[in-house]
Design a protein around this motif. Structure first.
Motif, PDB file in Angstrom:
ATOM      1  N   LEU A 165      -8.459  -2.595   6.345  1.00  0.00           N
ATOM      2  CA  LEU A 165      -8.704  -3.885   7.073  1.00  0.00           C
ATOM      3  C   LEU A 165      -9.891  -4.332   7.096  1.00  0.00           C
ATOM      4  CD1 LEU A 165      -7.448  -5.788   9.371  1.00  0.00           C
ATOM      5  CD2 LEU A 165      -8.152  -4.248  11.044  1.00  0.00           C
ATOM      6  N   ARG A 166     -10.943  -3.439   7.182  1.00  0.00           N
ATOM      7  CA  ARG A 166     -12.281  -3.728   6.937  1.00  0.00           C
ATOM      8  C   ARG A 166     -12.589  -4.492   5.562  1.00  0.00           C
ATOM      9  NH1 ARG A 166     -13.364   0.988   9.594  1.00  0.00           N
ATOM     10  NH2 ARG A 166     -13.955   2.062   7.598  1.00  0.00           N
ATOM     11  N   ALA A 167     -12.087  -3.743   4.627  1.00  0.00           N
ATOM     12  CA  ALA A 167     -12.044  -4.173   3.108  1.00  0.00           C
ATOM     13  C   ALA A 167     -11.579  -5.579   2.818  1.00  0.00           C
ATOM     14  CB  ALA A 167     -11.352  -3.356   2.221  1.00  0.00           C
ATOM     15  N   TYR A 168     -10.438  -5.907   3.630  1.00  0.00           N
ATOM     16  CA  TYR A 168      -9.817  -7.232   3.712  1.00  0.00           C
ATOM     17  C   TYR A 168     -10.662  -8.229   4.332  1.00  0.00           C
ATOM     18  CZ  TYR A 168      -6.190 -10.816   3.987  1.00  0.00           C
ATOM     19  OH  TYR A 168      -5.448 -11.916   3.994  1.00  0.00           O
TER      20      TYR A 168
ATOM     21  N   SER B 123      -1.417  -7.203  -1.311  1.00  0.00           N
ATOM     22  CA  SER B 123      -1.939  -5.978  -1.472  1.00  0.00           C
ATOM     23  C   SER B 123      -2.488  -5.344  -0.157  1.00  0.00           C
ATOM     24  CB  SER B 123      -3.069  -6.228  -2.489  1.00  0.00           C
ATOM     25  OG  SER B 123      -2.826  -6.899  -3.768  1.00  0.00           O
ATOM     26  N   PHE B 124      -3.133  -6.094   0.567  1.00  0.00           N
ATOM     27  CA  PHE B 124      -3.351  -5.337   2.036  1.00  0.00           C
ATOM     28  C   PHE B 124      -2.277  -5.075   2.879  1.00  0.00           C
ATOM     29  CE2 PHE B 124      -3.889  -6.600   6.397  1.00  0.00           C
ATOM     30  CZ  PHE B 124      -4.492  -5.374   6.707  1.00  0.00           C
ATOM     31  N   ARG B 125      -1.254  -5.572   2.849  1.00  0.00           N
ATOM     32  CA  ARG B 125      -0.008  -5.299   3.436  1.00  0.00           C
ATOM     33  C   ARG B 125       0.468  -3.921   2.897  1.00  0.00           C
ATOM     34  NH1 ARG B 125       3.892  -9.930   3.715  1.00  0.00           N
ATOM     35  NH2 ARG B 125       5.468  -8.296   4.023  1.00  0.00           N
ATOM     36  N   TRP B 126       0.426  -3.850   1.555  1.00  0.00           N
ATOM     37  CA  TRP B 126       1.107  -2.718   1.010  1.00  0.00           C
ATOM     38  C   TRP B 126       0.235  -1.553   1.494  1.00  0.00           C
ATOM     39  CZ3 TRP B 126      -0.205   1.157  -2.351  1.00  0.00           C
ATOM     40  CH2 TRP B 126       0.560   1.875  -2.699  1.00  0.00           C
ATOM     41  N   LEU B 127      -0.945  -1.829   1.212  1.00  0.00           N
ATOM     42  CA  LEU B 127      -2.004  -0.613   1.585  1.00  0.00           C
ATOM     43  C   LEU B 127      -2.099  -0.403   3.101  1.00  0.00           C
ATOM     44  CD1 LEU B 127      -5.181  -1.928  -0.452  1.00  0.00           C
ATOM     45  CD2 LEU B 127      -3.941   0.341  -0.774  1.00  0.00           C
ATOM     46  N   TRP B 128      -1.782  -1.300   3.918  1.00  0.00           N
ATOM     47  CA  TRP B 128      -1.765  -1.132   5.206  1.00  0.00           C
ATOM     48  C   TRP B 128      -0.347  -0.073   5.641  1.00  0.00           C
ATOM     49  CZ3 TRP B 128      -4.801  -2.000   9.545  1.00  0.00           C
ATOM     50  CH2 TRP B 128      -4.229  -1.934  10.760  1.00  0.00           C
ATOM     51  N   ARG B 129       0.733  -0.267   5.059  1.00  0.00           N
ATOM     52  CA  ARG B 129       1.984   0.211   5.447  1.00  0.00           C
ATOM     53  C   ARG B 129       2.014   1.614   4.467  1.00  0.00           C
ATOM     54  NH1 ARG B 129       4.878  -4.524   3.715  1.00  0.00           N
ATOM     55  NH2 ARG B 129       5.105  -3.297   1.864  1.00  0.00           N
ATOM     56  N   LYS B 130       1.317   1.752   3.410  1.00  0.00           N
ATOM     57  CA  LYS B 130       1.689   2.989   2.563  1.00  0.00           C
ATOM     58  C   LYS B 130       0.472   4.107   2.658  1.00  0.00           C
ATOM     59  CE  LYS B 130       5.264   1.482   0.419  1.00  0.00           C
ATOM     60  NZ  LYS B 130       6.521   1.759   0.675  1.00  0.00           N
TER      61      LYS B 130
ATOM     62  N   ARG C 140     -15.041  -8.587  -0.305  1.00  0.00           N
ATOM     63  CA  ARG C 140     -13.944  -9.393  -1.158  1.00  0.00           C
ATOM     64  C   ARG C 140     -13.663  -8.364  -2.165  1.00  0.00           C
ATOM     65  NH1 ARG C 140     -12.236 -13.128   1.436  1.00  0.00           N
ATOM     66  NH2 ARG C 140     -11.362 -13.946  -0.556  1.00  0.00           N
ATOM     67  N   ALA C 141     -13.207  -7.223  -1.901  1.00  0.00           N
ATOM     68  CA  ALA C 141     -12.827  -5.995  -2.761  1.00  0.00           C
ATOM     69  C   ALA C 141     -11.552  -6.490  -3.567  1.00  0.00           C
ATOM     70  CB  ALA C 141     -12.555  -4.613  -1.975  1.00  0.00           C
TER      71      ALA C 141
END
Length: 51
Positions: free
Chosen positions: A28-31, A12-19, A35-36
């Motif tokens: 990045l801070r949330a990840y 999920s983090f990777r998807w958000l990072w790219r999109k 524990r979002a």
């Protein structure tokens, strides 16, 4: 295609990072520091994009 509910926290983090490059450092801070539930964030972004 993978469903959003099947994404791991890291994927999920990777998807958000790219999109979502405008909020890249926020995700990045949330990840790292909180524990979002990033799956919900992905679903929100998809709704915003009209998918």
């Amino acid at each position: 295609m993978t469903r959003v509910t099947n994404l791991s926290r890291y994927k999920s983090f990777r998807w958000l990072w790219r999109k979502d490059p405008e909020a890249r450092w926020f995700w990045l801070r949330a990840y790292v520091f909180s524990r979002a539930n990033l799956q919900e964030c992905v679903m929100d972004n998809l709704r915003d994009f009209g998918v």
